[in-house]
Design a protein around this motif. Structure first.
Motif, PDB file in Angstrom:
ATOM      1  N   LEU A 124      52.388  13.229 -12.275  1.00  0.00           N
ATOM      2  CA  LEU A 124      53.697  12.326 -13.115  1.00  0.00           C
ATOM      3  C   LEU A 124      53.713  11.905 -11.729  1.00  0.00           C
ATOM      4  O   LEU A 124      55.170  11.261 -12.076  1.00  0.00           O
ATOM      5  CB  LEU A 124      54.517  14.085 -12.780  1.00  0.00           C
ATOM      6  N   GLY A 125      53.157  11.799 -10.444  1.00  0.00           N
ATOM      7  CA  GLY A 125      54.077  11.385  -9.437  1.00  0.00           C
ATOM      8  C   GLY A 125      53.072   9.265  -8.909  1.00  0.00           C
ATOM      9  O   GLY A 125      53.235   8.786  -8.521  1.00  0.00           O
ATOM     10  N   ALA A 126      51.920   9.268 -10.369  1.00  0.00           N
ATOM     11  CA  ALA A 126      51.704   7.476 -10.295  1.00  0.00           C
ATOM     12  C   ALA A 126      52.365   6.788 -10.794  1.00  0.00           C
ATOM     13  O   ALA A 126      52.976   7.484 -11.917  1.00  0.00           O
ATOM     14  CB  ALA A 126      51.061   8.778 -11.002  1.00  0.00           C
ATOM     15  N   ASP A 127      51.970   5.628 -10.870  1.00  0.00           N
ATOM     16  CA  ASP A 127      52.458   5.159 -11.306  1.00  0.00           C
ATOM     17  C   ASP A 127      52.564   4.431 -13.062  1.00  0.00           C
ATOM     18  O   ASP A 127      51.506   4.622 -13.157  1.00  0.00           O
ATOM     19  CB  ASP A 127      52.293   3.449 -10.745  1.00  0.00           C
ATOM     20  N   ASN A 128      53.294   5.065 -13.986  1.00  0.00           N
ATOM     21  CA  ASN A 128      53.120   4.848 -14.811  1.00  0.00           C
ATOM     22  C   ASN A 128      51.992   6.189 -15.082  1.00  0.00           C
ATOM     23  O   ASN A 128      51.166   5.827 -16.300  1.00  0.00           O
ATOM     24  CB  ASN A 128      53.002   3.585 -16.182  1.00  0.00           C
ATOM     25  N   GLY A 129      52.168   6.790 -15.009  1.00  0.00           N
ATOM     26  CA  GLY A 129      50.653   8.204 -15.145  1.00  0.00           C
ATOM     27  C   GLY A 129      49.615   8.117 -14.979  1.00  0.00           C
ATOM     28  O   GLY A 129      48.897   8.257 -15.755  1.00  0.00           O
ATOM     29  N   GLN A 130      49.366   6.950 -14.381  1.00  0.00           N
ATOM     30  CA  GLN A 130      47.655   6.466 -14.728  1.00  0.00           C
ATOM     31  C   GLN A 130      46.709   6.251 -12.804  1.00  0.00           C
ATOM     32  O   GLN A 130      47.706   6.477 -11.813  1.00  0.00           O
ATOM     33  CB  GLN A 130      47.384   4.634 -15.014  1.00  0.00           C
ATOM     34  N   LEU A 131      45.783   7.085 -13.079  1.00  0.00           N
ATOM     35  CA  LEU A 131      45.068   7.225 -11.451  1.00  0.00           C
ATOM     36  C   LEU A 131      43.479   6.441 -11.845  1.00  0.00           C
ATOM     37  O   LEU A 131      43.665   6.124 -12.930  1.00  0.00           O
ATOM     38  CB  LEU A 131      44.556   8.803 -12.211  1.00  0.00           C
ATOM     39  N   ALA A 181      41.675  11.881 -20.128  1.00  0.00           N
ATOM     40  CA  ALA A 181      41.426  10.506 -21.407  1.00  0.00           C
ATOM     41  C   ALA A 181      42.906   9.226 -20.692  1.00  0.00           C
ATOM     42  O   ALA A 181      43.311   8.358 -20.903  1.00  0.00           O
ATOM     43  CB  ALA A 181      40.825  10.902 -22.527  1.00  0.00           C
ATOM     44  N   ALA A 182      44.180  10.316 -20.863  1.00  0.00           N
ATOM     45  CA  ALA A 182      45.386   9.638 -21.073  1.00  0.00           C
ATOM     46  C   ALA A 182      45.726   9.132 -19.699  1.00  0.00           C
ATOM     47  O   ALA A 182      45.949   7.897 -19.790  1.00  0.00           O
ATOM     48  CB  ALA A 182      46.632  10.632 -21.714  1.00  0.00           C
ATOM     49  N   VAL A 183      44.865   9.395 -18.490  1.00  0.00           N
ATOM     50  CA  VAL A 183      45.773   8.962 -17.551  1.00  0.00           C
ATOM     51  C   VAL A 183      44.700   8.177 -17.239  1.00  0.00           C
ATOM     52  O   VAL A 183      44.931   7.301 -16.208  1.00  0.00           O
ATOM     53  CB  VAL A 183      45.832   9.841 -16.302  1.00  0.00           C
ATOM     54  N   THR A 184      43.756   7.738 -17.937  1.00  0.00           N
ATOM     55  CA  THR A 184      43.278   6.283 -17.079  1.00  0.00           C
ATOM     56  C   THR A 184      43.029   5.330 -18.665  1.00  0.00           C
ATOM     57  O   THR A 184      42.095   4.220 -18.572  1.00  0.00           O
ATOM     58  CB  THR A 184      41.625   7.174 -17.311  1.00  0.00           C
ATOM     59  N   SER A 185      43.728   5.331 -19.506  1.00  0.00           N
ATOM     60  CA  SER A 185      43.340   4.612 -20.616  1.00  0.00           C
ATOM     61  C   SER A 185      44.408   3.619 -20.443  1.00  0.00           C
ATOM     62  O   SER A 185      44.553   2.601 -21.081  1.00  0.00           O
ATOM     63  CB  SER A 185      44.144   5.886 -21.867  1.00  0.00           C
ATOM     64  N   GLY A 186      45.453   3.192 -19.711  1.00  0.00           N
ATOM     65  CA  GLY A 186      46.866   2.387 -19.744  1.00  0.00           C
ATOM     66  C   GLY A 186      47.505   2.652 -20.289  1.00  0.00           C
ATOM     67  O   GLY A 186      48.562   1.599 -20.627  1.00  0.00           O
ATOM     68  N   VAL A 236      50.727   4.445 -21.442  1.00  0.00           N
ATOM     69  CA  VAL A 236      52.181   5.573 -20.689  1.00  0.00           C
ATOM     70  C   VAL A 236      52.452   6.565 -21.318  1.00  0.00           C
ATOM     71  O   VAL A 236      52.132   7.648 -21.412  1.00  0.00           O
ATOM     72  CB  VAL A 236      52.873   4.440 -20.157  1.00  0.00           C
ATOM     73  N   SER A 237      52.597   6.089 -22.941  1.00  0.00           N
ATOM     74  CA  SER A 237      53.089   6.766 -23.978  1.00  0.00           C
ATOM     75  C   SER A 237      51.960   7.612 -24.307  1.00  0.00           C
ATOM     76  O   SER A 237      52.380   8.807 -24.821  1.00  0.00           O
ATOM     77  CB  SER A 237      53.125   5.944 -25.511  1.00  0.00           C
ATOM     78  N   GLN A 238      50.823   7.575 -24.624  1.00  0.00           N
ATOM     79  CA  GLN A 238      49.910   9.308 -24.136  1.00  0.00           C
ATOM     80  C   GLN A 238      49.750  10.554 -22.567  1.00  0.00           C
ATOM     81  O   GLN A 238      49.830  11.809 -22.879  1.00  0.00           O
ATOM     82  CB  GLN A 238      48.192   9.021 -24.119  1.00  0.00           C
ATOM     83  N   VAL A 239      50.860   9.737 -21.737  1.00  0.00           N
ATOM     84  CA  VAL A 239      50.301  10.591 -20.865  1.00  0.00           C
ATOM     85  C   VAL A 239      51.419  12.324 -20.480  1.00  0.00           C
ATOM     86  O   VAL A 239      51.096  12.828 -21.158  1.00  0.00           O
ATOM     87  CB  VAL A 239      51.175   9.915 -19.590  1.00  0.00           C
ATOM     88  N   VAL A 240      52.819  11.938 -21.332  1.00  0.00           N
ATOM     89  CA  VAL A 240      53.382  12.414 -21.203  1.00  0.00           C
ATOM     90  C   VAL A 240      52.894  13.582 -23.104  1.00  0.00           C
ATOM     91  O   VAL A 240      53.427  15.174 -21.974  1.00  0.00           O
ATOM     92  CB  VAL A 240      55.762  13.018 -21.859  1.00  0.00           C
ATOM     93  N   PRO A 241      52.944  13.259 -23.833  1.00  0.00           N
ATOM     94  CA  PRO A 241      52.524  14.369 -24.204  1.00  0.00           C
ATOM     95  C   PRO A 241      51.504  15.009 -24.349  1.00  0.00           C
ATOM     96  O   PRO A 241      50.997  16.554 -23.782  1.00  0.00           O
ATOM     97  CB  PRO A 241      52.306  13.605 -25.651  1.00  0.00           C
ATOM     98  N   ALA A 242      50.425  14.200 -23.008  1.00  0.00           N
ATOM     99  CA  ALA A 242      48.405  15.255 -22.675  1.00  0.00           C
ATOM    100  C   ALA A 242      49.504  16.103 -21.251  1.00  0.00           C
ATOM    101  O   ALA A 242      48.740  16.728 -21.346  1.00  0.00           O
ATOM    102  CB  ALA A 242      48.155  13.848 -22.057  1.00  0.00           C
TER     103      ALA A 242
END
Length: 250
Positions: free
Chosen positions: A79-86, A183-188, A190-196
């Motif tokens: 939640l603190g990463a840019d667009n939820g991506q790590l 899988a969502a936070v490394t997919s690029g 952002v729409s997958q992050v919140v449900p995950a």
């Protein structure tokens, strides 16, 4: 001249006797004190009545912390990463910490007790054939609503499930939700992050609930907490079926 050694020997023997007489009560007193001290120490180290059950509850609460910290670390990072991506390395590191915590708690969980085999049923002796009975009218069907028999069956299934099974199922579901989040936070996308993230939060709440409700912990007593909802009432059964006709007399 010969009497002098004899007096010396007698004097030495008397002195030894006096020393033994003085030392014996002291030795007895030391032994008695040591016995009392050992008794006091043994009483001080006696376990609290019911300590085993209480320790199991404390251990269950400790398991919550074991899982809670790495999962919240993962969620905070996402939640603190840019667009939820790590990055792949960061996601792997955080995910491995959660996996190790879940494996540690799962390995420490007690195994469910084995159900003993049912005893063999003795053979029923044969009885003479009875005369055929007339057909009985069919009984009216019971209602098949969810609030009836299905609810009772679900309740019986829930009661039959051991608390250890509930916790194990919750931990397995949490691990699956964490895998989806990684899988969502490394997919690029952002729409997958919140449900995950929501799925991981739900899985974590399920672990907490399984531990608190299935671990035999004391019921909460904080004023103002809402009461647990009551189970829905079962529907009324239909009226009694018609009486069977009398058997034909022989």
């Amino acid at each position: 001249m010969r009497a002098l050694p004899a007096r010396r020997i007698a004097s030495t023997a008397l002195s030894a006797t006096l020393l033994i007489g003085l030392a014996a009560p002291a030795a007895v007193a030391v032994d008695a004190y040591s016995a009392r001290e050992r008794s006091v120490q043994a009483a001080a180290h006696a376990p609290v009545p019911g300590a085993d059950a209480l320790l199991a509850q404390v251990k269950g609460l400790g398991n919550l912390g074991t899982v809670l910290t790495p999962v919240t670390d993962l969620l905070n990072a996402v939640l603190g990463a840019d667009n939820g991506q790590l990055s792949a390395d960061q996601a792997t590191k955080l995910g491995d910490a959660v996996k190790d915590a879940i494996a540690k708690v799962t390995a420490a969980a007690p195994a469910a007790p084995a159900v003993p085999a049912a005893p063999a049923v003795p053979a029923v002796p044969a009885v003479p054939a009875a005369p055929a009975l007339p057909a009985v009218p069919a009984l009216p069907g019971l209602p098949t609503t969810k609030s009836g028999g299905d609810v009772e069956a679900d309740d019986a299934k829930a009661q039959a499930q051991a608390p250890a099974d509930l916790t194990a199922d919750a931990l397995a579901a949490l691990q699956k939700a964490v895998t989806t989040l990684l899988a969502a936070v490394t997919s690029g996308d952002v729409s997958q992050v919140v449900p995950a993230v929501t799925g991981v939060l739900t899985g974590l709440v399920n672990v907490l609930a399984a531990t608190l409700l299935g671990g035999g912990l004391p019921a909460p007593s904080l004023p103002g907490l809402p009461a647990l909802p009551a189970l829905p009432a079962a529907p009324a059964l239909p009226v009694a079926p018609p009486a069977l006709p009398a058997l034909p007399t022989s």
